[in-house]
Design a protein around this motif. Structure first.
Motif, mmCIF file in Angstrom:
data_model
loop_
_atom_site.group_PDB
_atom_site.id
_atom_site.type_symbol
_atom_site.label_atom_id
_atom_site.label_comp_id
_atom_site.label_asym_id
_atom_site.label_seq_id
_atom_site.Cartn_x
_atom_site.Cartn_y
_atom_site.Cartn_z
ATOM 1 N N ASN A 265 43.426 29.727 42.799
ATOM 2 C CA ASN A 265 42.557 28.592 43.142
ATOM 3 C C ASN A 265 41.101 28.895 42.825
ATOM 4 O O ASN A 265 40.195 28.598 43.614
ATOM 5 N N GLY A 266 40.883 29.490 41.648
ATOM 6 C CA GLY A 266 39.529 29.772 41.191
ATOM 7 C C GLY A 266 38.938 31.062 41.712
ATOM 8 O O GLY A 266 37.831 31.442 41.327
ATOM 9 N N LYS A 267 39.650 31.765 42.568
ATOM 10 C CA LYS A 267 39.165 33.033 43.108
ATOM 11 C C LYS A 267 39.917 34.196 42.455
ATOM 12 O O LYS A 267 41.136 34.134 42.274
ATOM 13 N N VAL A 268 39.186 35.238 42.119
ATOM 14 C CA VAL A 268 39.811 36.407 41.497
ATOM 15 C C VAL A 268 40.693 37.101 42.526
ATOM 16 O O VAL A 268 40.266 37.371 43.654
ATOM 17 N N ASP A 269 41.914 37.378 42.145
ATOM 18 C CA ASP A 269 42.893 37.962 43.068
ATOM 19 C C ASP A 269 43.773 38.930 42.299
ATOM 20 O O ASP A 269 43.706 39.030 41.078
ATOM 21 N N ILE A 270 44.636 39.610 43.023
ATOM 22 C CA ILE A 270 45.562 40.551 42.405
ATOM 23 C C ILE A 270 46.975 40.188 42.850
ATOM 24 O O ILE A 270 47.189 39.736 43.985
ATOM 25 N N GLN A 271 47.931 40.339 41.959
ATOM 26 C CA GLN A 271 49.310 39.979 42.258
ATOM 27 C C GLN A 271 50.087 41.095 42.949
ATOM 28 O O GLN A 271 51.106 40.843 43.593
ATOM 29 N N ALA A 272 49.618 42.322 42.793
ATOM 30 C CA ALA A 272 50.435 43.488 43.140
ATOM 31 C C ALA A 272 50.601 43.721 44.633
ATOM 32 O O ALA A 272 51.250 44.696 45.035
ATOM 33 N N GLU A 504 30.863 51.787 38.718
ATOM 34 C CA GLU A 504 31.615 51.609 39.965
ATOM 35 C C GLU A 504 32.898 50.834 39.711
ATOM 36 O O GLU A 504 33.976 51.209 40.194
ATOM 37 N N LEU A 505 32.787 49.751 38.941
ATOM 38 C CA LEU A 505 33.965 48.934 38.663
ATOM 39 C C LEU A 505 35.006 49.717 37.873
ATOM 40 O O LEU A 505 36.206 49.626 38.153
ATOM 41 N N ALA A 506 34.557 50.491 36.881
ATOM 42 C CA ALA A 506 35.496 51.253 36.060
ATOM 43 C C ALA A 506 36.297 52.234 36.923
ATOM 44 O O ALA A 506 37.519 52.385 36.744
ATOM 45 N N THR A 507 35.631 52.878 37.866
ATOM 46 C CA THR A 507 36.325 53.818 38.754
ATOM 47 C C THR A 507 37.321 53.089 39.640
ATOM 48 O O THR A 507 38.476 53.515 39.785
ATOM 49 N N LEU A 508 36.891 51.980 40.217
ATOM 50 C CA LEU A 508 37.791 51.192 41.063
ATOM 51 C C LEU A 508 38.997 50.697 40.265
ATOM 52 O O LEU A 508 40.143 50.792 40.729
ATOM 53 N N GLN A 509 38.745 50.176 39.066
ATOM 54 C CA GLN A 509 39.841 49.619 38.268
ATOM 55 C C GLN A 509 40.830 50.698 37.857
ATOM 56 O O GLN A 509 42.042 50.490 37.935
ATOM 57 N N THR A 510 40.318 51.846 37.432
ATOM 58 C CA THR A 510 41.213 52.946 37.047
ATOM 59 C C THR A 510 42.084 53.363 38.222
ATOM 60 O O THR A 510 43.305 53.529 38.079
ATOM 61 N N ASN A 511 41.465 53.522 39.392
ATOM 62 C CA ASN A 511 42.217 53.971 40.567
ATOM 63 C C ASN A 511 43.237 52.933 41.012
ATOM 64 O O ASN A 511 44.392 53.278 41.330
ATOM 65 N N ILE A 512 42.831 51.666 41.020
ATOM 66 C CA ILE A 512 43.737 50.607 41.486
ATOM 67 C C ILE A 512 44.878 50.391 40.501
ATOM 68 O O ILE A 512 46.052 50.305 40.895
ATOM 69 N N ASP A 513 44.566 50.312 39.206
ATOM 70 C CA ASP A 513 45.624 50.110 38.209
ATOM 71 C C ASP A 513 46.618 51.264 38.221
ATOM 72 O O ASP A 513 47.836 51.059 38.121
ATOM 73 N N LYS A 547 38.918 45.233 48.041
ATOM 74 C CA LYS A 547 38.002 44.149 48.377
ATOM 75 C C LYS A 547 36.733 44.218 47.530
ATOM 76 O O LYS A 547 36.271 43.201 46.995
ATOM 77 N N ARG A 548 36.180 45.410 47.369
ATOM 78 C CA ARG A 548 34.966 45.576 46.571
ATOM 79 C C ARG A 548 35.246 45.299 45.098
ATOM 80 O O ARG A 548 34.434 44.672 44.394
ATOM 81 N N TYR A 549 36.389 45.744 44.625
ATOM 82 C CA TYR A 549 36.791 45.525 43.232
ATOM 83 C C TYR A 549 36.836 44.030 42.918
ATOM 84 O O TYR A 549 36.270 43.564 41.915
ATOM 85 N N GLN A 553 34.315 41.625 40.410
ATOM 86 C CA GLN A 553 34.920 40.764 39.398
ATOM 87 C C GLN A 553 34.557 39.300 39.654
ATOM 88 O O GLN A 553 34.261 38.539 38.711
ATOM 89 N N GLN A 554 34.567 38.886 40.921
ATOM 90 C CA GLN A 554 34.257 37.497 41.258
ATOM 91 C C GLN A 554 32.815 37.159 40.911
ATOM 92 O O GLN A 554 32.529 36.090 40.346
ATOM 93 N N THR A 555 31.902 38.073 41.227
ATOM 94 C CA THR A 555 30.485 37.847 40.923
ATOM 95 C C THR A 555 30.284 37.653 39.428
ATOM 96 O O THR A 555 29.540 36.760 38.992
ATOM 97 N N ALA A 556 30.947 38.496 38.626
ATOM 98 C CA ALA A 556 30.826 38.381 37.169
ATOM 99 C C ALA A 556 31.489 37.106 36.662
ATOM 100 O O ALA A 556 30.953 36.407 35.789
ATOM 101 N N TYR A 557 32.644 36.780 37.212
ATOM 102 C CA TYR A 557 33.363 35.572 36.787
ATOM 103 C C TYR A 557 32.562 34.310 37.089
ATOM 104 O O TYR A 557 32.526 33.365 36.288
ATOM 105 N N ASP A 558 31.889 34.302 38.241
ATOM 106 C CA ASP A 558 31.116 33.121 38.628
ATOM 107 C C ASP A 558 29.983 32.822 37.648
ATOM 108 O O ASP A 558 29.500 31.684 37.577
ATOM 109 N N LYS A 559 29.550 33.833 36.887
ATOM 110 C CA LYS A 559 28.458 33.659 35.932
ATOM 111 C C LYS A 559 28.947 33.202 34.550
ATOM 112 O O LYS A 559 28.126 32.904 33.677
#
Length: 563
Positions: A265-272, A504-513, A547-549, A553-559
């Motif tokens: 619904n327009g908000k960045v989310d994760i399926q996992a 910061e995002l790269a570290t979060l994304q690597t760890n989460i993925d 949550k921070r990840y 992503q949401q802040t960047a997507y909103d732009k």
């Protein structure tokens, strides 16, 4: 003909035609601005002689210095190119590029290949603040009508290329590869189905029954229980094809999108961490427990999978989740086994889900990057060179080599990949064992690869022949197109992350993925229990900073403009 697997895989992912692995006027005159210094560029008429220092990857069977297309470019634009080359091995290629930048002795131009190495969007933004890279906007406006036309007519590509400040600091390749856009395919042995009197599976339970029959009913007829019902490799991830029968899974095998990010619904989310993800893992685990999935499917490399598909003697592989069957079986096999495999459309799950992942076929970042070392005259000649590559003749000569060597004009009876289009060129297959042609730049010249251009290639009409292989992929992909959930697609390719948050995002994304993938494998193989360990897994995601990840992503997507 047997084609080297790694090259076939890279070609397919890059969107290069798999048939063979292997003239508009450019504007002149007018004034512009030296983008690096903010000074007016000189008025240029014709093509004054310049020497360009160019950093580029060079394959083992190519010599860029003596290459036919290099000679054509040099003559056409009065350019002498001094090459600084690296390999097609991504790790060393990236390291050498970074060293060249850190030394301060970098070239006038980087001309790269996305699946080898390229500049990221964050790289471009950081280097722009350091004055290392040259904005291309004015150069394109004044000297590159073909590039300008492509940008104006392709909004998604323009969004990829344009930084948040409106500047174009480098150009990415645009590769509108239809079959690459739907990577979560499954290829199944139709000869086995026919022998056992079975139809292609339509549901997840149909699939279970077919795999059980492959395992127990000796479909290869050799009297041995040597059949492998289903296999894959670490690069051709097995989970997404099956997961899409339970929940929309956007993951692909391209390497550009390993996360399960979606829009909810327009908000960045994760399926996992959703119930559908849990149900999908539970189903795949049930297949694994029954011995229907090869135990090596999650750990073996593509070479090992190919050994299963090309097993000497009897055919032993029933199905595999790969982008195209040439990954696991040699096209043109002497016994014709490669002709036995056909694509199985997306399965329908117990609750009616019937999705397939959509994978944006172009890689965000930039492969054509001018630096502050380039004089205004060099900048102009370089953009003119690229502008030529944006024409049909420039692309054809650039990718495949000169006419008569790498390609020919279509003849009567030739049919374009898209039968509604007129064919404009036909590749000339290279004979096995022949001397490399060294005629084109291959993927390095693959820039304006629109669907119209790609689908105008003359391709054989027999999809089970080597000449018709690209058509086989094209037709198979029609079984998947339209099954993506467009409302949930997260357009990562045009989301520019603030450089201040990139690390910061790269570290979060690597760890989460990594966490998502590792736990998926543990749940599937049974080392974790999906019923008793699921809640702890979900909490683990939260503790990794989910949550921070999603917030970044949401802040960047909103732009992102024009969503």
């Amino acid at each position: 003909m047997s084609v080297k697997l790694s090259r076939r895989r890279r070609a397919a992912i890059a969107g290069i035609s798999l048939l063979a692995l292997g003239l508009a006027a450019c504007s002149g005159g007018g004034g512009s601005t030296d983008a690096a210094q903010g000074k007016p560029l000189p008025t240029v008429t014709g093509n004054p002689a310049v020497t360009l220092n160019v950093f580029a990857p060079q394959s083992a069977d190519t010599n860029l210095a003596t290459n036919d297309f290099t000679k054509l470019i040099q003559q056409k634009f009065n350019i002498t190119i001094k090459w600084q080359t690296t390999t097609y091995d991504g790790g060393p290629a990236k390291e050498k590029r970074q060293i060249s930048l850190a030394s301060g002795d970098y070239p006038d131009l980087y001309l790269l290949i996305p699946w080898v190495d390229q500049f990221s969007q964050t790289d471009l933004q950081k280097l722009s603040t350091q004055g290392v890279v040259v904005p291309l906007n004015q150069l394109i406006d004044q000297y590159a009508p073909n590039i300008k036309k492509a940008l104006d007519s392709t909004p998604e590509w323009k969004a990829m290329a344009t930084a948040p400040d409106g500047k174009i600091y480098g150009l990415p390749q645009w590769v509108d590869c239809f079959h690459c856009s739907y990577q979560d395919k499954l290829w199944m042995n139709s000869a086995w189905l026919k022998k056992l009197g079975l139809q292609q599976p339509k549901t997840t339970e149909d699939m279970r029954k077919v795999l059980q029959a492959f395992k127990t009913q000796d479909p290869n007829g050799n009297g041995k229980a040597d059949e492998i019902p289903l296999s894959a490799d670490v690069r051709d991830f097995l989970i997404p094809y099956f997961m899409n029968a339970f929940i929309y899974d956007p993951q692909g095998s391209s390497g550009y999108n390993n996360s399960a990010l979606v829009l909810n619904n327009g908000k960045v989310d994760i399926q996992a961490n959703k119930d559908g993800w849990k149900a999908g893992l539970k189903y795949i685990n049930s297949l694994y427990k029954e011995g229907l999935i090869d135990k090596g499917a999650f750990t073996q490399n593509a070479d090992a999978l190919s050994q299963q598909g090309n097993h000497a003697g009897s055919v032993i592989l029933g199905s595999s989740t790969v982008l195209h069957p040439g990954i696991f079986v040699n096209t043109g096999s002497a016994d014709g086994r490669d002709k036995q495999y056909d694509a199985v459309p997306p399965l329908t799950g117990p609750d009616g889900a019937n999705f397939t992942g959509y994978n944006f076929p172009s890689a965000p970042g930039a492969t054509f990057v001018l630096t502050s070392k380039a004089t205004p005259e060099k900048q102009i000649q370089a953009i003119k060179m690229l502008d030529y590559i944006f024409t049909d003749p420039g692309q054809i000569n650039g990718q495949f080599g000169l006419e008569g060597k790498g390609w020919s004009q279509p003849t009567a009876g030739d049919v374009a990949l898209d039968k509604s289009l007129k064919p404009i060129f036909k590749q000339i297959p290279q004979k096995p064992g022949s001397t490399p042609r060294n005629s084109g730049w291959g993927a390095m010249a693959q820039y304006n690869n629109t669907a119209r251009f790609r689908n105008s290639e003359a391709i054989g009409t027999d999809i089970y022949s080597q000449a018709g292989y690209e058509r086989k992929l094209f037709e198979a992909t029609k079984l998947y197109a339209g099954h993506e959930d467009k409302a949930q697609i997260y357009p990562f390719w045009k989301v520019w992350i603030d450089p201040a948050q990139a690390s910061e995002l790269a570290t979060l994304q690597t760890n989460i993925d990594s966490y998502v993938q590792q736990n998926a494998l543990q749940f599937v193989t049974g080392s974790k229990n999906i019923d008793t360990d699921w809640d702890a897994y979900v909490k683990g995601l939260d503790s990794l900073g989910l949550k921070r990840y999603l917030e970044i992503q949401q802040t960047a997507y909103d732009k992102v403009p024009n969503k």
